[in-house]
Structures are given as C-alpha cells and as structure tokens.
Design an enzyme around this catalytic site. Sequence first.
Site, PDB file in Angstrom:
ATOM      1  N   SER A  54      56.415  55.076  73.679  1.00 28.29           N
ATOM      2  CA  SER A  54      57.492  56.330  73.119  1.00 28.29           C
ATOM      3  C   SER A  54      56.316  57.417  72.760  1.00 28.29           C
ATOM      4  O   SER A  54      56.838  58.746  72.341  1.00 28.29           O
ATOM      5  CB  SER A  54      58.066  56.166  71.821  1.00 28.29           C
ATOM      6  OG  SER A  54      57.154  55.806  70.693  1.00 28.29           O
ATOM      7  N   GLY A  55      55.056  57.323  72.658  1.00 27.90           N
ATOM      8  CA  GLY A  55      54.172  58.386  72.299  1.00 27.90           C
ATOM      9  C   GLY A  55      54.023  58.376  71.157  1.00 27.90           C
ATOM     10  O   GLY A  55      53.040  58.916  70.391  1.00 27.90           O
ATOM     11  N   HIS A  82      58.134  48.868  36.485  1.00 31.31           N
ATOM     12  CA  HIS A  82      57.964  48.515  37.836  1.00 31.31           C
ATOM     13  C   HIS A  82      56.533  48.834  38.133  1.00 31.31           C
ATOM     14  O   HIS A  82      56.436  50.233  38.241  1.00 31.31           O
ATOM     15  CB  HIS A  82      58.770  49.567  38.577  1.00 31.31           C
ATOM     16  CG  HIS A  82      60.426  49.068  38.611  1.00 31.31           C
ATOM     17  ND1 HIS A  82      60.904  48.208  39.535  1.00 31.31           N
ATOM     18  CD2 HIS A  82      61.218  49.375  38.097  1.00 31.31           C
ATOM     19  CE1 HIS A  82      62.083  48.069  39.481  1.00 31.31           C
ATOM     20  NE2 HIS A  82      62.465  48.680  38.323  1.00 31.31           N
ATOM     21  N   VAL A  98      53.163  56.247  66.906  1.00 32.78           N
ATOM     22  CA  VAL A  98      51.806  55.445  66.778  1.00 32.78           C
ATOM     23  C   VAL A  98      52.186  54.038  66.968  1.00 32.78           C
ATOM     24  O   VAL A  98      51.135  53.330  67.399  1.00 32.78           O
ATOM     25  CB  VAL A  98      51.366  55.835  65.289  1.00 32.78           C
ATOM     26  CG1 VAL A  98      52.701  55.746  64.353  1.00 32.78           C
ATOM     27  CG2 VAL A  98      50.052  55.096  65.005  1.00 32.78           C
ATOM     28  N   ASP A  99      53.516  53.464  66.859  1.00 27.42           N
ATOM     29  CA  ASP A  99      53.531  52.134  66.701  1.00 27.42           C
ATOM     30  C   ASP A  99      53.491  51.435  67.827  1.00 27.42           C
ATOM     31  O   ASP A  99      52.550  50.648  68.201  1.00 27.42           O
ATOM     32  CB  ASP A  99      54.945  51.800  66.002  1.00 27.42           C
ATOM     33  CG  ASP A  99      55.072  52.189  64.728  1.00 27.42           C
ATOM     34  OD1 ASP A  99      54.143  52.725  64.042  1.00 27.42           O
ATOM     35  OD2 ASP A  99      56.347  52.207  64.297  1.00 27.42           O
ATOM     36  N   SER A 100      54.103  52.121  69.154  1.00 24.94           N
ATOM     37  CA  SER A 100      54.234  51.553  70.369  1.00 24.94           C
ATOM     38  C   SER A 100      52.794  51.717  70.989  1.00 24.94           C
ATOM     39  O   SER A 100      52.237  50.988  71.713  1.00 24.94           O
ATOM     40  CB  SER A 100      55.149  52.029  71.354  1.00 24.94           C
ATOM     41  OG  SER A 100      55.165  53.509  71.487  1.00 24.94           O
ATOM     42  N   SER A 101      51.857  52.754  70.477  1.00 24.66           N
ATOM     43  CA  SER A 101      50.692  53.096  71.148  1.00 24.66           C
ATOM     44  C   SER A 101      49.637  52.074  70.597  1.00 24.66           C
ATOM     45  O   SER A 101      48.806  51.562  71.315  1.00 24.66           O
ATOM     46  CB  SER A 101      50.307  54.498  70.715  1.00 24.66           C
ATOM     47  OG  SER A 101      51.209  55.553  71.256  1.00 24.66           O
ATOM     48  N   GLU A 123      54.924  48.364  40.613  1.00 22.06           N
ATOM     49  CA  GLU A 123      54.657  49.004  42.172  1.00 22.06           C
ATOM     50  C   GLU A 123      54.635  50.492  42.200  1.00 22.06           C
ATOM     51  O   GLU A 123      54.457  51.078  43.451  1.00 22.06           O
ATOM     52  CB  GLU A 123      55.721  48.126  42.993  1.00 22.06           C
ATOM     53  CG  GLU A 123      57.004  48.448  42.994  1.00 22.06           C
ATOM     54  CD  GLU A 123      57.740  47.887  41.803  1.00 22.06           C
ATOM     55  OE1 GLU A 123      57.176  47.251  40.862  1.00 22.06           O
ATOM     56  OE2 GLU A 123      59.178  47.704  41.652  1.00 22.06           O
ATOM     57  N   CYS A 150      61.407  43.585  36.683  1.00 20.16           N
ATOM     58  CA  CYS A 150      62.560  43.925  36.101  1.00 20.16           C
ATOM     59  C   CYS A 150      63.738  43.036  36.291  1.00 20.16           C
ATOM     60  O   CYS A 150      63.716  41.928  35.408  1.00 20.16           O
ATOM     61  CB  CYS A 150      62.819  45.313  37.242  1.00 20.16           C
ATOM     62  SG  CYS A 150      64.132  46.187  36.324  1.00 20.16           S
TER      63      CYS A 150
END
Length: 535
Positions: free
Chosen positions: A220-221, A166, A223-226, A168, A78
């Site tokens: 934090s419970g 585009h 997904v990332d921190s776990s 993507e 684009c």
Amino acid sequence: MQKIIILDFGSQTTQLIGRRVRELDTFCEILPYNKFPEDDPDVIGVILSGSPFSVYDPSAFKVNLDTIRGRYPILGICYGAQFMSHTLGGRVEPAPSREYGRQNLTTFETSNPLFKGFNQGSQVWMSHGDTITALPKGFKTIASTESVQNAAYQAEGEKLWGVQFHPEVFHSVQGSLLLKNFVVDICGSTQSWSAASFVDTTVAELKAQLGNDRVILGLSGGVDSSVAAVLLNRAIGDRLTCIFVDHGMLRKNEFTQVMEDYKVLGLNVIGVDASEKFFADLAGVTDPEQKRKIIGRDFVEVFNAEAKKITDARWLAQGTIYPDRIESLNITGKVIKSHHNVGGLPEEMHLQLCEPLKWLFKDEVRRVGRQLGMPEHLITRHPFPGPGLAVRILGDITPEKVRILQEADDIYIRGLREYKVKLSGEEARRVLAAGVPADMQDGTIEVSLYDQIWQAGAILLSTVRSVGVMGDERTYEHPVALRAVTSTDAMTADWAHLPYDFMARVSTDIINHVRGVNRVCYDISSKPPATIEWE
Ligand code: XMP
C-alpha cells in the site's frame, strides 16, 4: 520465548500496558480476560488490566483466579487490583467522588521490590470510580496517596500485587520503572525480545514455513506492508511477488515515488494503474460508506485479477500488525466506519495466510524496518487510509478535485517535514522512545513537525463554497481543512498544537498556489468524539 500475559478486561489502556512491556524488550500477549492459556511453558507473569466496569456491575468481566494464583507473579492494575481484592475477601466501594488525574504517593514501602528506585512523592495517574476500602486477610497496603489509602497492595509472602493507579500511562512518572520492577526483577524477564532477534527468528521461520513456495503480497506504500515485504524478501527473495494498486487517490506523485523506493529495495513489484476504473465507479457517489464500499470492492477485483496471473502462488502475505488483531472487548459492538484492506481472494486459489508482523506494535514495526536497513522516509511515513484521498473529499469525487487536494496536501506535508522544532526534557524523551531518530545535544533534540505527530493530511470541503478576494477579483471557491493529530494507536487522538507561524505560512502557500482553494481552516477536534478521517 518468555512472555507476559496481559488479561484484558476492556480498559482503553490495555494496549498501552502491552507497549510498555515490549519497551522492556519482553514479549507479551494481550488476551481476552477469559482466555488464559492453560499450558504455556513460556509464561513468566500475568497482568490484569483495568476495565470500564465496576466489580459490582452485573456485566463485569470475571476470571477464576485459581488458574493463575500461586503459579505466576500477578500484577492487577486498577480494576485488576479491585477485582482481586473483591474476590479474595476484601471490600471495594464507590469512592465519594471519582478519582481522576494526577496524585502523589505520600507513602510507599521502600523495601518492596515493586517500588525499587521510586522517589518520595512520585506522581501517579488515577482514573477510577470505586476504591478498595478493606484488603483481604493476609494482604498489606504498600502505598497510599492523600485520598487513596490502598493505592497499592501485596499479598504477604506471595508474588501478587495490585495497584489502583495506571503505571502504563505517561502521567505516572515512574510507571515504566514499576513495570520494569515487575517484569524484569519479579518475573525474571531476560529482556531478549529486540528488533534484531525478531528479524533473525522471523526470517528463519519464514524460510522453514514457506520452503520453495511462491507468495503474493498487497503493498500500500505504508510502513506495515512495506516492512512485511522486505522481511519476506529477505527470507525468500524473488519468490515474493508484490502487487501495488494505484486507485488514483494516492498523494501527489506517491505511486511513482513508492515504486522507485520498492525497486531500490530489490522487491519484485507489479504496479497496476487502475485509477480510471475507480473514478468511473465512484462517479456521482457522495455517501461516505458507499464510497468506501465501492473502493473496497474495486480494490479486491483489481488485486484478484493480478493475483490470479500468478498461478503457482501458495500464500497471501499481509502486513497485519498486532493492534489490528487484538481481540479487543468491544463493549458497544457498533461499527463506526468500515475499513478496507486486502481481502476476499477467490477461494479456488487456496492461498494460505502469512502475517509476519502479526505480533508487533507500530513502533516495533518501525524498529524492524530500520533493522532491515529501509530508508527513513518509508519507515516514518504517516498512516494513510486504504481509500486514500477519497475519504478526504466531501461529496462526490472527480479527478479534478483529487488534483486540487493533492496539491494542497503536498504543500502541507512538505511544510511539516521542513519545519524543525527543538525539544528537551520529557518531550524529547517521549519522541526518542517512539523510535524517532535524532541526536541529543546538550539535552536537546531537533525533529521535524512531521516526525512529532502521528498523522496529518488536508481535506477538501468541496460541498462548501465561500467568497474571497484575490487581486481585484471576487473568488467563490472551496475551503481546505488541515488535520494533524497526535496518537499512539489511532484509537484515540488529540489535535496537534502546530505553531502559528507554521500555520500562517502553509495557509498562504496553499491559497496562493492551489487554484480552486480560497480559504484554509485547522481542525481542532479530538477523537473521540471526532474521528481522524472526515469520512
Ligand atoms: P478513523 O478515521 O477511524 O481512523 O479515526 C483511524 C485510523 O485508521 C485509518 N483509516 C484506514 N486505514 N483503511 C485503512 O487501512 C481504511 O479504510 C481506513 N480508514 C481510516 C486512518 O487514517 C487512521 O490512521
């Protein structure tokens, strides 16, 4: 490791280009348009993103093409295509009307490596105000649509392409194929970036980086921190200490359940119940930003008090992921909401930062979690805001309001998990591509509503009351709003079209079982103009 560089000119879909390249098991970095890494031997190709600007706009972002042209294969998308054409001697003009939406390729050069495997009439997605009316000398048109003559071009004899559409976005039906042709065939990616290779190399790197040092991580419970914790645990075992703060505004039973999950995973976790402090400090506060600030401040205080007890800690680990860090070109520069995560540890602790997931997109974090053998309910858990239910209760916060909301939210979320839907065709492929585990049988998969949406939750409209009737009694109570959105990155979101029979059942369940609620509404706003959370 081989990488594709995506130069970001500020388009809303730049991150999506990155995700598509990663789906091709190829590492990529999204960098601001003017931050091309001069001497990186791992670069195998460059993609120039779209932009909200026209090439004629005085504020338009510009790069010196000499630093990349002839050195790497280039694909302009684009604005990226318009910019190259404009800068190299072609002509770009405002289109008679803004080209927006689906179009079909009426012609394309079948022998061109960019279009290998393309079908006649392939659908592409356009979204542009300007159009390329003349190509630079030595460039040729390689695809057109009914209204866009130069839908794609190539510099003859050079590995330089531009596409006006585009590839993507999902609506460009063979867009991923085009990107594969570029990334794999043209740039020569060996497609060796995978969850398994990521785990192996990251665990080895963490061992080398951390040695015998002790590390603290705030859980934090989510997904990332776990996933970050399990990855670190694999590298350094018990030398990782995790701290999980309960501010009292988590989901129903969440603190206990998540602590259980963490124990099963073998993590060394300190759980801190600080709910009294948070409730006391929030008493009477109604302004959303003030609530967020108080929770952020209290969180840092509680976390720090625990962290300081671990006197020999050298590192603070965080579950920061790639979209949190991308130096996106914020054209407006305005803060909409202040988000709080762990931060502000006292300087005297001299902790260094360790962010093992900093290169990953959310779906990749989930794949890594699966690779690490984590339970599916932890991996597929919806994102949940740091301040928890506090930003889903309008007005001031009391333990009683939190209890009411927890009950309603629990009925809603359990309902979403239990309600199964059958998907086929493109819908099924999209859900599978996002990493949702499901078996395809006769071209159909069965998934829960929960797994089909990005995020859901209930909101207590505690500043509103309405009249109802229950049995022979008049009620005068609060409504609960239900929110469910589909999204890929929470930057934009659409409200999820939940089945009516599901909504009917949840509404009845909530009103019958949650005292204090006599009405249920469904939030049908998209982001923008709304946001996902109400506060
Ligand atoms: P909004 O409401 O801005 O939310 O559309 C976008 C995403 O961010 C989450 N969110 C937060 N996450 N701390 C967090 O870690 C916060 O303070 C916070 N506020 C919103 C929200 O749930 C959604 O996924």
